[in-house]
Enzyme design. Sequence first.
Site, PDB file in Angstrom:
ATOM      1  N   SER A 118       0.834  -1.208   0.000  1.00 18.54           N
ATOM      2  CA  SER A 118       0.000   0.000   0.000  1.00 18.54           C
ATOM      3  C   SER A 118       0.866   1.255   0.000  1.00 18.54           C
ATOM      4  O   SER A 118       1.963   1.269   0.570  1.00 18.54           O
ATOM      5  CB  SER A 118      -0.903   0.008   1.236  1.00 18.54           C
ATOM      6  OG  SER A 118      -1.559   1.249   1.382  1.00 18.54           O
ATOM      7  N   ARG A 176     -14.412   5.847  11.202  1.00 15.68           N
ATOM      8  CA  ARG A 176     -14.041   4.693  12.028  1.00 15.68           C
ATOM      9  C   ARG A 176     -13.961   5.103  13.499  1.00 15.68           C
ATOM     10  O   ARG A 176     -12.946   5.654  13.948  1.00 15.68           O
ATOM     11  CB  ARG A 176     -12.707   4.111  11.541  1.00 15.68           C
ATOM     12  CG  ARG A 176     -12.779   3.689  10.063  1.00 15.68           C
ATOM     13  CD  ARG A 176     -11.432   3.398   9.454  1.00 15.68           C
ATOM     14  NE  ARG A 176     -11.562   3.225   8.010  1.00 15.68           N
ATOM     15  CZ  ARG A 176     -10.542   3.220   7.161  1.00 15.68           C
ATOM     16  NH1 ARG A 176      -9.300   3.354   7.606  1.00 15.68           N
ATOM     17  NH2 ARG A 176     -10.749   3.068   5.860  1.00 15.68           N
ATOM     18  N   LYS A 263      -8.981  -1.486  -8.133  1.00 21.66           N
ATOM     19  CA  LYS A 263      -9.452  -2.123  -6.906  1.00 21.66           C
ATOM     20  C   LYS A 263     -10.573  -1.299  -6.267  1.00 21.66           C
ATOM     21  O   LYS A 263     -10.482  -0.079  -6.184  1.00 21.66           O
ATOM     22  CB  LYS A 263      -8.296  -2.279  -5.918  1.00 21.66           C
ATOM     23  CG  LYS A 263      -8.672  -2.946  -4.596  1.00 21.66           C
ATOM     24  CD  LYS A 263      -7.434  -3.164  -3.746  1.00 21.66           C
ATOM     25  CE  LYS A 263      -7.758  -3.826  -2.422  1.00 21.66           C
ATOM     26  NZ  LYS A 263      -8.378  -2.896  -1.471  1.00 21.66           N
ATOM     27  N   HIS A 287     -13.190  -2.646   0.495  1.00 17.42           N
ATOM     28  CA  HIS A 287     -12.142  -2.160   1.395  1.00 17.42           C
ATOM     29  C   HIS A 287     -12.247  -2.826   2.763  1.00 17.42           C
ATOM     30  O   HIS A 287     -11.999  -2.215   3.804  1.00 17.42           O
ATOM     31  CB  HIS A 287     -12.231  -0.632   1.534  1.00 17.42           C
ATOM     32  CG  HIS A 287     -10.896   0.045   1.659  1.00 17.42           C
ATOM     33  ND1 HIS A 287     -10.238   0.573   0.573  1.00 17.42           N
ATOM     34  CD2 HIS A 287     -10.092   0.277   2.722  1.00 17.42           C
ATOM     35  CE1 HIS A 287      -9.101   1.110   0.967  1.00 17.42           C
ATOM     36  NE2 HIS A 287      -8.981   0.944   2.274  1.00 17.42           N
TER      37      HIS A 287
END
Length: 390
Positions: A118, A176, A263, A287
């Site tokens: 990443s 989150r 992606k 994800h």
Amino acid sequence: MSEQKKKEIKINTAYPSVSDLRTKAQKKIPKFAFEYLDGGCNEDVNLHKNTSEIRKVELLPSYLSKHSGSSMKTKLFGRTYDAPFGIAPVGLQGLMWPNAPEILAKAAFEHNVPFVLSTVSTSSIERIAEITEGNAWFQLYHPTENRLRDDLIKRAAEAECPVLVILCDVPTFGFRPRDIRNGLAMPPKMTLKNILQVLGKPHWALETLKHGQPNFETLKPYMPKNLDLKQLGKFMDQTFSGRLNEEKIKPIRDMWPGKLVLKGVANETDAEKAIQLGVDGLIVSNHGGRQLDAGESTIKPLSRIAEKYGDQITVMMDSGIRSGPDIARSMASGAAFTFMGRSFMYGVAALGKQGGDHTISLLKTELQQVMEQICCEDVMDFKKHLIKKY
């Protein structure tokens, strides 16, 4: 690539499942690190749906058919891998376990499966390329500035990465709650609460002290030092434009010499656009349930996209896969290849340097057993054993 011997399959019998590794990882690393790894977004609805809906897929065994053996070898983008799964890109890997990207890249190389780095991981493109002899893939978060985009792509090309993965499922960063409560930053923000968590995990603390605090090594040349959560969020928002569109993909396709993968695809319309833009592959993904809690689980769009476009483009999948049977279910539903992120990070957080090798060996063992059980000789034959589609 240098000549490789076949990697011996050997697992730690104390941890014969990814669930066991997760339990061990939770005990070994600080709460703020585990919650970053383990959590989804909002109420974690899609995080749990991903796995539970994969497991609604059923496979049909064939016990009296002639069987000459099962092979996990899988052809992908001109290369034959030893198994139909790879290690997905995960951000902040060194936060969960020091040196995690290098541990996993080394294990992936030795087992001949793909490792994807990443942009926001904690090892550089160049270091991972060195470990994998130029066989690692690179995932690009799209930068706001073309100058930064071009430099990252140039570095990936010079490192001989065979595949560039570009993200389309981060038009905004996921909400989150755990990370907000934990004041997550790079390096980690040492509140009293976080300090107490670190003191309770001495092995993690000593390893982190030995390797030094984790940083975004690939981005290090472009970013200010020691950002707290607020500053880090501002830097990421300013540096990465998030929403990917056709106009941004076209120049990347023109400048990237290798295979290009999109992606985060979650619907047929985006899949068709990717084909028209000359993209080589898709990874159907949400994800890991970290971006949209109100969306579908990955297995549902995977089935539709693979059925409609599987003969025009390589359709792969990640998000929710936790075992060999899950890999088999995903491939029976249309995936040509699969990727996992959390599973491998649980392994490294639980077992350190042995975690990558153990987790790959475990998944290979599980998948081989499924193939032999249902009389599937080749990974591309999983579709013949599908009972029910979702």
